[in-house]
Write a protein that holds these residues in place. Structure first.
Motif, short mmCIF file in Angstrom:
data_model
loop_
_atom_site.label_atom_id
_atom_site.label_comp_id
_atom_site.label_asym_id
_atom_site.label_seq_id
_atom_site.Cartn_x
_atom_site.Cartn_y
_atom_site.Cartn_z
N ILE A 1 21.59 -1.37 -23.78
CA ILE A 1 22.98 -1.54 -23.37
C ILE A 1 23.18 -3.09 -23.11
CG2 ILE A 1 24.67 -1.36 -21.56
CD1 ILE A 1 23.68 1.50 -21.32
N GLY A 2 22.23 -3.60 -22.47
CA GLY A 2 22.25 -5.02 -22.18
C GLY A 2 22.32 -5.98 -23.51
N PHE A 3 21.31 -5.61 -24.64
CA PHE A 3 21.43 -6.22 -25.77
C PHE A 3 22.63 -5.97 -26.27
CE2 PHE A 3 16.84 -6.24 -25.56
CZ PHE A 3 16.64 -7.45 -26.01
N SER A 4 23.52 -5.05 -26.29
CA SER A 4 24.85 -4.92 -26.91
C SER A 4 25.87 -5.80 -26.65
CB SER A 4 25.11 -3.56 -26.57
OG SER A 4 25.83 -3.16 -25.17
N ALA A 5 25.85 -6.31 -25.15
CA ALA A 5 26.28 -7.19 -24.49
C ALA A 5 26.50 -8.49 -25.48
CB ALA A 5 26.22 -7.60 -23.21
N ALA A 6 25.38 -8.84 -26.11
CA ALA A 6 25.20 -10.22 -26.88
C ALA A 6 25.52 -9.95 -28.32
CB ALA A 6 23.94 -10.70 -26.80
N ASN A 7 25.88 -8.61 -28.69
CA ASN A 7 26.20 -8.29 -30.18
C ASN A 7 27.70 -8.20 -30.34
OD1 ASN A 7 26.03 -7.32 -32.62
ND2 ASN A 7 24.51 -5.87 -32.22
N PRO A 8 28.16 -9.13 -31.33
CA PRO A 8 29.75 -9.41 -31.74
C PRO A 8 30.00 -7.66 -32.13
CG PRO A 8 28.49 -11.08 -32.33
CD PRO A 8 27.35 -10.09 -31.98
N PHE A 9 29.22 -7.07 -32.85
CA PHE A 9 29.39 -5.58 -33.19
C PHE A 9 30.17 -4.84 -32.24
CE2 PHE A 9 28.54 -1.31 -34.90
CZ PHE A 9 29.37 -1.26 -36.03
N PHE A 10 29.44 -4.98 -30.99
CA PHE A 10 29.80 -4.10 -29.90
C PHE A 10 30.69 -4.73 -28.94
CE2 PHE A 10 25.27 -2.44 -31.15
CZ PHE A 10 25.76 -1.51 -31.84
N ALA A 11 31.26 -5.75 -29.36
CA ALA A 11 32.09 -6.49 -28.44
C ALA A 11 33.40 -5.66 -27.89
CB ALA A 11 32.74 -7.61 -29.15
N THR A 12 34.00 -4.94 -28.56
CA THR A 12 35.06 -4.18 -28.09
C THR A 12 34.54 -3.18 -26.90
OG1 THR A 12 34.65 -2.26 -29.67
CG2 THR A 12 36.20 -3.86 -30.47
N MET A 13 33.36 -2.89 -26.85
CA MET A 13 32.76 -1.79 -25.83
C MET A 13 32.74 -2.52 -24.46
SD MET A 13 29.17 0.33 -25.84
CE MET A 13 28.07 -1.19 -26.13
#
Length: 389
Positions: free
Chosen positions: A61-73
């Motif tokens: 979940i922490g890595f998702s914060a830095a991934n533009p693909f998951f930005a909407t989350m």
């Protein structure tokens, strides 16, 4: 899809490394309880695998914060923080219980608190059910229903945790099917992006189970304990609510998607329930059994479905594989019905129905006809002594 595959691989790698570390530390500091009467294993085994599962999920979940693909989350970050906070609470309570056996009332209270954090703090609630027309419940009714749904799924998953690799494998299969369903459904509803929170959580859970299973497979070196099973159940319920509980039923117009009215209306809530059917069945039977005996619904016993499988004569590993088969057959049958109607296959639902009938029949046969155990070698009688001859 590449981003989801990356999430699965990353979570699996982190969870595996953490699982190995937790196992070594648990052995070094003797962080394992004694054997309980209801346990199947005979060797004291660490049960802090839930720590590795939670940390692996938190890292993903922490890595998702830095991934533009998951930005909407992260546009609404309080939802993600609520999911992390609730998972942390359950993991901590689970670890304490795994080490010192907490009172069931304390555990249940913590579970409702965690469900409240996600429901109220995170804003994830069952706002409507797709029965053809939009049904919006009152705020308090929606919150209460959502919290009970989360707590029930958490305990259902926890109740089947009794054999090596059972929960991790069943959750792996269930989340794999749910991931495929949520991905296809998101595309069918005309979303501009294939990303959604439900698919992300399912991918993370797939990775966590893949990373944990190698050390949990029979003979298990490490158990996930309550901390792991409850966290998995919490996030499985959360992912289902994030997808089906907040879908606008008008977006699931059966005419638009080419499905019949009946299945088109019920499938968004049918499949999420069926992927956890075995845990829910075990949970329901356990509650009825214990309450009819005048006991607490959370009092432990040795009458769960996996215990009954062993009583039928199945070996531990065989019983686990049979559970895998049941989970796969039930969930895949409904998914095939959905895909068949969506792709306008010949017969539409018939391929899924046929798969389900044949699969359930095969599962019944292998369930009721245990694999014969190897006969133990005869023990040679000692020769009589000269005084006895």
């Amino acid at each position: 899809m590449k981003q989801y595959l990356f999430t699965i691989i990353l979570t699996a790698a982190i969870t595996f490394a953490l699982t190995w570390a937790v196992w070594r530390l648990s052995l070094r500091f003797k962080l394992y309880p004694g054997i309980r009467e209801r346990d199947v294993h005979t060797t004291p085994t660490p049960r802090l695998g839930g720590v590795a599962i939670f940390l692996g999920i938190a890292a993903a979940i922490g890595f998702s914060a830095a991934n533009p693909f998951f930005a909407t989350m992260w546009v609404r970050p309080q939802t993600m923080w609520a999911i992390l906070g609730a998972s942390l609470l359950i993991a901590v309570i689970g670890v304490i219980d795994d080490l010192w056996d907490l009172d069931w009332m304390i555990k249940l209270g913590a579970q409702f608190l965690a469900a409240g954090v996600i429901t109220v703090g995170g804003g994830l609630q069952i706002l409507s059910l797709p029965f053809g027309d939009i049904i919006v419940f009152s705020s308090w009714f929606s919150i209460t229903m959502t919290m009970f749904a989360i707590v029930i799924v958490m305990n259902a998953v926890n109740f089947i945790d009794g054999l090596d690799g059972l929960v991790a494998g069943v959750c792996l299969i269930s989340n794999g099917v749910f991931f495929a369903y949520s991905y296809i459904l998101t595309r069918d509803t005309g979303a501009s992006s294939y990303f959604n929170l439900a698919s992300f959580l399912a991918a993370v859970l797939i990775g966590a189970c893949l990373g944990f299973l190698p050390l949990n497979w029979s003979p298990a070196k490490l158990f996930m304990g309550d901390s792991g099973a409850l966290v998995l159940g919490l996030l499985m319920a959360t992912s289902a609510i994030a997808l089906t509980g907040q879908l606008d039923p008008s977006a699931l117009d059966p005419e638009q998607l080419g499905r019949s009215q009946l299945l088109g209306a019920f499938i968004p809530i049918l499949l999420p329930v069926l992927v956890v059917l075995l845990p829910l069945l075990d949970f329901g039977l356990a509650v009825l059994r214990r309450m009819s005996a005048g006991k607490s619904p959370f009092s432990p016993d040795r009458k769960h479905l996996h215990h009954r499988m062993l009583d039928l004569g199945h070996r531990d590993r065989d019983a686990v594989l049979i559970f895998y088969a049941w989970a796969a057959v039930i969930s895949l049958a409904v998914l095939l019905m959905y895909v068949g109607a969506r792709e306008d296959w010949p017969g539409q639902y018939l391929p899924g129905v046929a798969f389900g009938v044949v699969g359930i029949g095969a599962c019944l046969v292998i369930t009721l006809m245990p694999t014969p155990r190897a006969k133990p070698a005869a023990i040679a009688e000692p020769d009589p002594s000269p005084l006895e001859s």
